[in-house]
Design an enzyme around this catalytic site. Structure first.
Site, PDB file in Angstrom:
ATOM      1  N   GLY A   1       1.240  35.177  -8.515  1.00  0.00           N
ATOM      2  CA  GLY A   1       1.156  34.610  -9.866  1.00  0.00           C
ATOM      3  C   GLY A   1       2.411  33.799 -10.139  1.00  0.00           C
ATOM      4  N   CYS A   2       2.711  33.594 -11.418  1.00  0.00           N
ATOM      5  CA  CYS A   2       3.847  32.752 -11.812  1.00  0.00           C
ATOM      6  C   CYS A   2       5.101  33.137 -11.022  1.00  0.00           C
ATOM      7  CB  CYS A   2       4.101  32.901 -13.311  1.00  0.00           C
ATOM      8  SG  CYS A   2       5.555  31.980 -13.839  1.00  0.00           S
ATOM      9  N   PHE A   3       5.685  32.163 -10.323  1.00  0.00           N
ATOM     10  CA  PHE A   3       6.790  32.496  -9.409  1.00  0.00           C
ATOM     11  C   PHE A   3       8.093  32.887 -10.100  1.00  0.00           C
ATOM     12  CE2 PHE A   3       7.133  27.632  -8.185  1.00  0.00           C
ATOM     13  CZ  PHE A   3       7.472  27.303  -9.491  1.00  0.00           C
ATOM     14  N   TRP A   4       8.209  32.560 -11.398  1.00  0.00           N
ATOM     15  CA  TRP A   4       9.438  32.938 -12.111  1.00  0.00           C
ATOM     16  C   TRP A   4       9.656  34.454 -12.052  1.00  0.00           C
ATOM     17  CZ3 TRP A   4       8.199  29.824 -17.225  1.00  0.00           C
ATOM     18  CH2 TRP A   4       8.384  28.465 -16.974  1.00  0.00           C
TER      19      TRP A   4
ATOM     20  N   HIS B   1       5.184  37.070 -16.698  1.00  0.00           N
ATOM     21  CA  HIS B   1       3.919  37.816 -16.748  1.00  0.00           C
ATOM     22  C   HIS B   1       4.100  39.284 -16.361  1.00  0.00           C
ATOM     23  CE1 HIS B   1       3.987  36.972 -12.423  1.00  0.00           C
ATOM     24  NE2 HIS B   1       2.982  37.793 -12.251  1.00  0.00           N
TER      25      HIS B   1
END
Ligand code: SME
Length: 300
Positions: A9-12, A153
């Site tokens: 998912g979101c790499f952050w 997330h």
């Protein structure tokens, strides 16, 4: 130094997580397994380039194993969800494990199979060779360190548990005495998470007997299949109880306890003990607690 690539998912959030794992030297946000060279975030965002937001994890194998990293990866994703993690949707948010050395595949397959067996359903997680990886733009690197209030997330609880799990592991070291391991685990859990009651019950013949704990005095013996603890023992499964009054047969050691989670400790397919945690508020525990408390219980 070795490397493995995780799309979660979101790499952050994924980068923020792996950069805090002991033994990880560097975690880098990037785009993997797509169809062009040097894609930009905006191009990947269109979902037409085939790329997945991915984190390259470079690690020291003498400090953390690939198996441990892969197990940690599975704690932060919903492995059954196709092209969606948290609020983020699209093929760029698909989940995947991409390896550069095929010799590592059997290790990855083993962890993969364990998760699949536990969930009893096919996983949406890709397990493939890495075809390409392009580091993302500088503004995406260490995004959550630069923007602590930024979107993530993963829940803040995930990061608290990661630090706690690693600290407990380090603290217990190779101490062979189980009671001593339980005692310090209960103390560290209680100190850091401020639960109302945190402790262990050990299997002793037909009953569970009270072990090391932190909190008010508690019932000393619980029968097989009785209460939340005995149910976790009988079913060999974690019990998350949002409201103890709605759990048939709940044993109220304290009337102040409102919700509870009980994790079985299993050795050679036998429950040897349970980790029991109570809260004085309803709805205190969710899947994140279950996942991490199972990992912590696994250290005993
Ligand atoms: N409530 C538990 C008994 C143990 S106390 O919570 C410490 C149960 O129902 O098994």
């Amino acid at each position: 130094m070795k490397e493995i690539h995780f799309a979660g998912g979101c790499f952050w959030g994924v980068q923020h997580f792996f950069s805090q794992v002991d033994g990880v030297i560097e975690a880098t946000c990037g785009y993997a397994n797509g169809d062009k060279n040097n894609p930009t975030y905006e191009e990947v965002y269109t979902d037409t380039t085939g790329f997945a937001e991915t984190v390259r994890v470079e690690y020291d194998p003498s400090r953390v194993s690939l198996e441990e990293l892969t197990e940690l990866f599975f704690t932060i994703i919903d492995p059954l969800s196709m092209n969606r993690q948290g609020h983020d949707e699209g093929t760029r948010y698909r989940t995947g494990i991409y390896y550069t050395n095929p010799i590592k595949r059997p290790i990855l397959e083993e962890v993969y199979a364990r998760v699949k067996d536990k969930l009893g359903a096919p996983l949406a997680v890709e397990l493939e060779p890495l075809r390409n990886f392009f580091p993302a733009e500088e503004r995406h690197q260490d995004y959550l360190s630069k923007n602590p209030e930024g979107y993530c997330h993963l829940s803040p609880k995930t990061f608290r548990y990661l630090r706690l799990y690693q600290d407990i592991k380090l603290y217990l070291g190779d101490e062979p005495d189980t009671i001593a391991r339980m005692a310090d685990t209960a103390a560290l859990l209680s100190e850091r998470m401020h639960f109302f009651w945190t402790g262990f019950y050990r299997a002793d013949g037909e009953t569970l007997v009270l072990g090391p704990f932190q909190g008010p005095s508690a019932c000393m013996r619980i029968g097989f299949g009785k209460g939340v603890c005995g149910t976790a023992w009988e079913q060999k499964r974690t019990q998350v109880v949002p409201d103890v009054e709605l759990f048939p047969g709940h044993i109220a050691c304290s009337s102040a306890s409102k919700s509870e989670i009980v994790v079985p400790i299993i050795k050679n397919n036998e429950v040897t003990a349970v980790l029991d945690i109570d809260s004085d508020e309803k709805d205190s525990f969710d899947q994140t607690d279950a996942i991490w408390l199972e990992k912590i219980a696994g250290l005993i």
